[in-house]
Design an enzyme around this catalytic site. Sequence first.
Site, mmCIF file in Angstrom:
data_model
loop_
_atom_site.group_PDB
_atom_site.id
_atom_site.type_symbol
_atom_site.label_atom_id
_atom_site.label_comp_id
_atom_site.label_asym_id
_atom_site.label_seq_id
_atom_site.Cartn_x
_atom_site.Cartn_y
_atom_site.Cartn_z
ATOM 1 N N GLU A 33 0.840 -1.204 0.000
ATOM 2 C CA GLU A 33 0.000 0.000 0.000
ATOM 3 C C GLU A 33 0.875 1.254 0.000
ATOM 4 O OE1 GLU A 33 -3.914 -0.945 2.554
ATOM 5 O OE2 GLU A 33 -2.084 -1.807 3.373
ATOM 6 N N LEU A 81 16.402 2.071 -3.896
ATOM 7 C CA LEU A 81 16.326 1.531 -5.256
ATOM 8 C C LEU A 81 14.925 1.734 -5.812
ATOM 9 C CD1 LEU A 81 18.118 -1.906 -4.767
ATOM 10 C CD2 LEU A 81 19.030 0.130 -5.872
ATOM 11 N N LYS A 114 16.793 -9.812 -1.663
ATOM 12 C CA LYS A 114 16.563 -8.490 -1.076
ATOM 13 C C LYS A 114 16.140 -8.703 0.374
ATOM 14 C CE LYS A 114 14.303 -4.032 -1.760
ATOM 15 N NZ LYS A 114 14.178 -3.770 -0.347
ATOM 16 N N CYS A 409 -26.060 -28.340 11.645
ATOM 17 C CA CYS A 409 -27.173 -29.244 11.959
ATOM 18 C C CYS A 409 -27.876 -28.862 13.251
ATOM 19 C CB CYS A 409 -26.666 -30.683 12.027
ATOM 20 S SG CYS A 409 -25.526 -30.956 13.389
ATOM 21 N N CYS A 424 -18.963 -31.031 17.162
ATOM 22 C CA CYS A 424 -20.352 -31.372 16.905
ATOM 23 C C CYS A 424 -20.425 -32.896 16.981
ATOM 24 C CB CYS A 424 -20.755 -30.884 15.512
ATOM 25 S SG CYS A 424 -22.304 -31.617 14.949
HETATM 26 S S1 IVH Z 1 22.038 -2.723 -2.863
HETATM 27 C C1 IVH Z 1 22.158 2.042 -4.133
HETATM 28 N N1 IVH Z 1 21.474 -5.185 -2.243
HETATM 29 O O1 IVH Z 1 17.077 -2.554 -0.076
HETATM 30 C C2 IVH Z 1 21.421 1.092 -3.249
HETATM 31 N N2 IVH Z 1 20.238 -3.454 -1.173
HETATM 32 O O2 IVH Z 1 15.670 -0.165 -1.678
HETATM 33 C C3 IVH Z 1 22.169 -0.194 -3.177
HETATM 34 N N3 IVH Z 1 18.585 -4.284 0.440
HETATM 35 O O3 IVH Z 1 18.276 0.338 1.354
HETATM 36 C C4 IVH Z 1 21.464 -1.174 -2.348
HETATM 37 N N4 IVH Z 1 19.027 -6.415 0.194
HETATM 38 O O4 IVH Z 1 18.691 -1.764 2.670
HETATM 39 C C5 IVH Z 1 21.174 -3.891 -2.026
HETATM 40 N N5 IVH Z 1 21.125 -7.423 -1.774
HETATM 41 C C6 IVH Z 1 20.823 -6.143 -1.561
HETATM 42 C C7 IVH Z 1 19.837 -5.738 -0.638
HETATM 43 C C8 IVH Z 1 19.564 -4.373 -0.482
HETATM 44 C C9 IVH Z 1 18.293 -5.520 0.836
HETATM 45 C C10 IVH Z 1 17.907 -3.063 0.932
HETATM 46 C C11 IVH Z 1 18.850 -1.977 1.300
HETATM 47 C C12 IVH Z 1 18.401 -0.764 0.529
HETATM 48 C C13 IVH Z 1 17.073 -1.160 -0.012
HETATM 49 C C14 IVH Z 1 16.929 -0.626 -1.413
#
Ligand code: IVH
Length: 669
Positions: A33, A81, A114, A409, A424
Amino acid sequence: MTPSERAAWLRAEIDRHNRLYYIDETPEISDTEFDLLFRELQELEATHPELRTADSPTQRVGVDPVTGFDQHRHLVPMLSLDNAFGEDELRSFDERVRRALGTEEPVTYMAELKFDGLSMALTYEDGLLVMATTRGNGEVGEVVTTNARTVRGIPYRLLDAVPGVLEVRGEVLMFKEVFDRLNRDRMARGETPFANPRNAASGGMRQLESKLTAIRKLNFFAYGVVPGTSGLDMGSQSHTMAWLRQQGFPVRGEGRLCHGADELVSFANHVETMRSSLPFGIDGVVIKVDSLDEQRELGFTARGPRWAIAYKFPAEQAFTLLEAVGCNVGRTGTITPVAELTPVYVGGVTVSRATLHNYDELARKDVRPGDTVIVQRAGDVIPEVLGPVLEKRPPGAVPAPIPTHCPQCGTELVRVAGEVALKCPNKACPAQIAAKLIHFASRGAMDIEGLGEKQIVRFLELGYLSDLPSIFRLGELREELIQLDRMGEASVSKLLESIEASKSRPLDRFIYGLGITFVGDRTAQTLARQFGTLEAFRKARYDDLIEVEDIGPRTASEIEEWLEEPDNQALIDGLLALGVVPSEADAPIGDRFAGQVVVFTGKLEQIDRSDAEKLVTRLGGKAAGSVSAKTTLVVAGPGAGSKLDKATSLGIDIIDEQAFFDMLPANVR
Ligand code: IVH
């Protein structure tokens, strides 16, 4: 609302949610959201550039740091990102990258997990940790060095005395197991549980006393080095990760080099399927152009790099309204409370009902009709309600009453002594019969295609079905079935063929399909293997059953009680008379795994897990579902998670799928 009013509203709303998320740690909306609000503002600003203000949340990340910690201006801003949702957006990212690099050739990307935690910057001087900072607002973060020293995996000292200043970035997070344990302890002490592992981790990092950080048992995974620090240039992200690992940083092994968009898409799908088996939370994959030269060529926009993108998975938690608490009647008559929800998109599907397990659990969670609740759907696990958002409880909300009579029932319900379950007692209750039929025909049992829940309920209402044997008499009603709405010749033929085919399902599926309390698919397999034939199984008594490994006294008595009931024996006779002949358990084929207890984890590429387990048992070993001190061998495929970690810590032999095949005698390979 004019576009300008809408933009102002969005800015205020996003700021408010940012504060709730980062500072108060009590988010009110799901990440999805939030992302939608953010996107709407981004799009509005793109079509009406005059509405973009310098302080718009699209122009910065996070929130300003709070007091209590020293502040540090990052050498290089900690950017966020851009997100991609779905395959199309991933492909357009790849197209943008290729256009900017002026190439038609597939680009090489490093694709990583991530991590769903909080980002951390670690500064080393001549190989020693001197400072750890949070992201803060991206420009200025909080100095949390003493707290960081309590986090597992953050090295104090690098393997090499890397000269000068080196800045490593990564994510601090809390493992699911730790989160569950902490929350159980908090609830036992009457404290409010944490909303999710990420909030628990981020709160943990920002404690003013590092002992309080330590008890949260946080972990760290590295994902990058700030370019130029320590004069290092590894040439690529993949080499940087390998180097970090050598220096003693925890680096997860799931990351892959991918060439072009197709490989990215298949990596993202692969990670999505194994997501729930990881011991910590992830919310997507991060995709980075591998070559550092290409990264430099691509450069940055105001918000983030052009060379990377976050491919986000659907959130596994969402907020929605609990409209009512209904109840469900199980196949043995157990009554379970069910949450009736305003439909909400979570974990990739729309959920409108979720289990509340039992009435004690309902009372403990104290969710009331009218409450906004947190719904979770992780992996293939059935959706559940985690708890209410108390701040949003409407005045006058009262707990749903506990039913006294069966909703189907009308029979008065009983509470079985020593059990929490309400039941039940009416064996002829239509809801119980439906549940029995649904279970019997389900995929793990007799696997009758075309005979799902909807069809069963409809046939029961029409009087075409009444009990399990009636399934095998449906053929006599062929003409009636064809006349039904949305049925027709072809689907009736398919259904009848599928019923016919189910008559010779393996014995374990048949036993499982009977729906005996405590007899799940694994126990049914053990029983089928032990007794070999249906005749032998149906004569089993407590003393025979208790001898069987893995069958405890409670299960043994339940099975005995079931088998001693004349109606149940008559049911088996009825099924046999209609031509049901469960195929008998697979005979032993060797003793290669004699004395071994084998656990399979992660994805197997060449064989189904249940077939692999069968091979182990036919070769004299035992297949188990979880790793314990008794386990002698673990076969791990891609995506193996907590079981693999546990096996490593117990020092159990771990092999891959190929090595498992190599162990098999030549005749079964
Ligand atoms: S690289 C220039 N690699 O995701 C930014 N970030 O929205 C480079 N994160 O703030 C970030 N896993 O805290 C990178 N394998 C990964 C990641 C990662 C989690 C988080 C990080 C960042 C956010 C990006």
